[in-house]
Design a protein around this motif. Structure first.
Motif: not given
Length: 106
Positions: A43-46, A51-52, A58-59
């Motif tokens: 979702k963050a890529v979309q 930053e997210k 990393q997580q």
């Protein structure tokens, strides 16, 4: 005759999961967390939230490391349990060596 009830748009689901359906609840929880983080990353890529994405990567790596460590620990425990079993065929000499050992105390 048609096949009803099969949706071609939905992927097949393996209920056993990546751990092969093992009984370790910690491993299952980590694998679920990994799936959740991958969904969030997607979702963050979309949303082009770089930053997210970096934070989630990393997580994800951290959870993957934990899964790997837990699997290695379980494998070691399994090997140790197998080594402790008396009369285990894996601990016996191969058939080709049978008869070569002589009991000198008899």
């Amino acid at each position: 005759m048609g096949v009803n009830g099969i949706g071609f748009g939905a992927p097949a689901v393996d209920m056993a999961g990546p751990s092969g359906g093992g009984g370790n609840p910690r491993l299952k929880a980590l694998e679920q967390k990994l799936q959740q983080l991958n969904q969030e990353k997607k979702k963050a890529v979309q949303n082009k939230d770089e930053e997210k994405v970096k934070k989630l990567e990393q997580q994800i790596e951290n959870v993957k490391r934990q899964i790997e460590q837990l699997k290695k620990k379980e494998e070691k425990e399994d090997r140790d349990k197998k080594a402790e079993k008396p009369g285990d065929p894996a601990q016996s000499p191969p058939d080709s060596l049978l008869g070569e050992y002589v009991d000198v105390t008899a």
